[in-house]
Design an enzyme around this catalytic site. Structure first.
Site, PDB file in Angstrom:
ATOM      1  N   TYR A   1       0.824  -1.218   0.000  1.00 23.03           N
ATOM      2  CA  TYR A   1       0.000   0.000   0.000  1.00 23.03           C
ATOM      3  C   TYR A   1       0.859   1.269   0.000  1.00 23.03           C
ATOM      4  CZ  TYR A   1      -4.053  -2.943   1.144  1.00 23.03           C
ATOM      5  OH  TYR A   1      -5.044  -3.891   1.131  1.00 23.03           O
TER       6      TYR A   1
ATOM      7  N   LYS B   1       3.196 -15.572   1.619  1.00 21.56           N
ATOM      8  CA  LYS B   1       3.058 -16.269   0.334  1.00 21.56           C
ATOM      9  C   LYS B   1       4.468 -16.591  -0.141  1.00 21.56           C
ATOM     10  CE  LYS B   1       0.349 -17.612  -3.081  1.00 21.56           C
ATOM     11  NZ  LYS B   1      -0.580 -18.741  -2.966  1.00 21.56           N
TER      12      LYS B   1
ATOM     13  N   ASP C   1     -10.823  -8.476   7.979  1.00 20.48           N
ATOM     14  CA  ASP C   1     -12.245  -8.224   7.717  1.00 20.48           C
ATOM     15  C   ASP C   1     -13.019  -9.538   7.641  1.00 20.48           C
ATOM     16  OD1 ASP C   1     -12.110  -5.529   7.819  1.00 20.48           O
ATOM     17  OD2 ASP C   1     -12.921  -5.172   5.809  1.00 20.48           O
TER      18      ASP C   1
ATOM     19  N   ASP D   1      -5.271  -6.806   5.845  1.00 15.24           N
ATOM     20  CA  ASP D   1      -6.461  -6.019   5.534  1.00 15.24           C
ATOM     21  C   ASP D   1      -7.616  -6.966   5.199  1.00 15.24           C
ATOM     22  OD1 ASP D   1      -8.141  -3.982   4.830  1.00 15.24           O
ATOM     23  OD2 ASP D   1      -7.089  -3.418   2.988  1.00 15.24           O
TER      24      ASP D   1
ATOM     25  N   ASP E   1      -3.428 -18.144   1.155  1.00 18.45           N
ATOM     26  CA  ASP E   1      -4.633 -18.758   0.571  1.00 18.45           C
ATOM     27  C   ASP E   1      -5.177 -19.844   1.503  1.00 18.45           C
ATOM     28  OD1 ASP E   1      -2.180 -19.891  -0.047  1.00 18.45           O
ATOM     29  OD2 ASP E   1      -2.802 -20.711  -1.971  1.00 18.45           O
TER      30      ASP E   1
END
Ligand code: NAD
Length: 361
Positions: A141, A192, A252, A248, A224
């Site tokens: 980000y 990952k 959620d 992020d 994943d």
């Protein structure tokens, strides 16, 4: 020791819910020997109205001087037309940047009394209590270079950079290991590493740090698989640590396992454990001023503050227990009310928590 706590109610339902959380702090002061000075300041749209800026110098002075910050929420449609730099959310982003709050703690707790609120089967999620530690100020980000450019063949392409330095990984790692030490001492690092070099380094640093925290069991999981496991068997996790973007998304998803955003607190910490505490929900303009907002996420943010910034895990446990008792009694604000529940408003819910605290004294 007298702690300094900055209180920033903000916008929308912020002042209503923060008033109830403040009652809890005052009760801890009078009934539990907790010494704290409460300092009030504006943030967001309220600060823009009062002082022309969402994060005025007067507020910065208060938060810099404080040991911890309690924030309600910011934002509302009346400020959507302002220049980006003056919008309420800049108050929040500015606080994170100014105070270097890089470690975002997002617990997902499902009180057994509310197990039916989850979209998952009660036997899969009832009693869920996990903590996601998300790196908040680095990663893709913020990485440079970034942008949209035109290639030689005339096609546009968008690009971003995923970058983490050893130092950045180390400090979020230390934050997560320390938090795991205050819980069930199990830390799952999510990456990952099978595809990304950045994750390879992340894993290497986490493994190195593990040597310094022999009391915490470290494991690794690809993102994943972590997403799958969160909805398959979420109770297997104690603490998860991950980068900005993975965190992020996963935080959620984890929040939604509980089925009610009115119940979930959060924290953002700096490297010394000073932190800003706030409910995960926004300013809920649709119900602001009606006295129906659920104050429990904000009250539970006070509990997190006691545990992670003020070193009072004992009082944190007391506040959490008081919230549990109120739910046991069947009291519900409209957002968590099922058929037949005793529905109460914001202030009555806060009063019920105070009453439970007195019973626990
Ligand atoms: P929201 O979280 O404010 O509301 C979503 C829904 O949940 C609404 O129906 C609302 O009534 C309900 N809700 C939220 N908190 C509740 C509570 N405590 N009790 C009962 N019901 C509750 O999200 P939104 O509607 O997308 O955003 C509204 C405003 O909040 C926007 O201006 C947004 O930018 C801002 N926002 C601020 C923060 C923050 O301050 N950290 C976070 C998210 C959104």
């Amino acid at each position: 020791m007298t702690y300094k706590i900055a209180i920033l109610p903000g916008d929308g339902i912020g002042p209503e819910i923060v008033t109830e959380a403040e009652k809890v702090l005052l009760e801890l002061r009078t009934g539990f020997g907790f010494q704290a000075e409460l300092l009030h300041a504006h943030v967001g749209g309220a600060a823009y109205e009062a002082e022309g800026h969402p994060l005025p110098a007067s507020t910065l002075a208060v938060v810099r001087d404080a040991d911890a910050i309690l924030l309600g929420s910011v934002g509302g449609p009346q400020w959507d037309g302002l220049d980006r730099a003056l919008r309420p959310e800049q108050g929040l982003l500015g606080l994170r940047a100014e105070l270097e709050l890089f470690s975002n703690l997002r617990p997902a707790i499902l009180y057994p009394q509310l197990a039916d609120a989850s979209t998952l089967k009660a036997d899969v999620v009832s009693g869920l209590d996990l903590m996601i530690v998300r790196e908040l100020t680095g990663g893709i980000y913020f990485g440079q270079p970034r942008g949209i450019r035109t290639r030689e063949d005339g096609q546009k392409e968008g690009f971003n950079t995923l970058v983490y330095s050893e130092g950045e990984i180390e400090r979020i790692g230390r934050s997560a290991f320390t938090i795991a030490q205050k819980r069930d001492r199990r830390l799952c690092s999510v990456d990952k590493a099978n595809v990304l070099e950045c994750s390879e380094l992340w894993r290497e640093v986490m493994n190195r740090l593990a040597g310094e925290y022999p009391d915490v069991a470290l494991s690794h999981m690809y993102v994943d698989n972590a997403a799958m496991q969160l909805v398959r068997a979420p109770r297997q996790f104690d603490v998860m640590v991950t980068g900005n973007m993975f965190g992020d998304i996963l935080s959620d998803a984890a929040a939604m396992l509980t089925g009610s955003i009115g119940m979930l607190p959060s924290a953002s910490l700096d490297k010394n454990g000073k932190g800003m505490y706030e409910p995960i929900h926004g300013s809920a303009p649709d119900i602001a001023g009606q006295g129906v907002a659920n104050p429990l996420a904000t009250i539970l943010s006070v509990a997190m503050m006691l545990r992670y910034s003020l070193d009072r895990a004992d009082l944190a446990g007391t506040v959490e227990k008081a919230v549990g008792h109120v739910l046991d009694k069947g009291l519900r604000t409209p957002d968590i009310a099922a058929d037949g529940a005793q529905v109460v408003g914001t202030a009555a819910m806060g009063d019920a928590v105070i009453e439970s605290l007195r019973e626990l004294q």
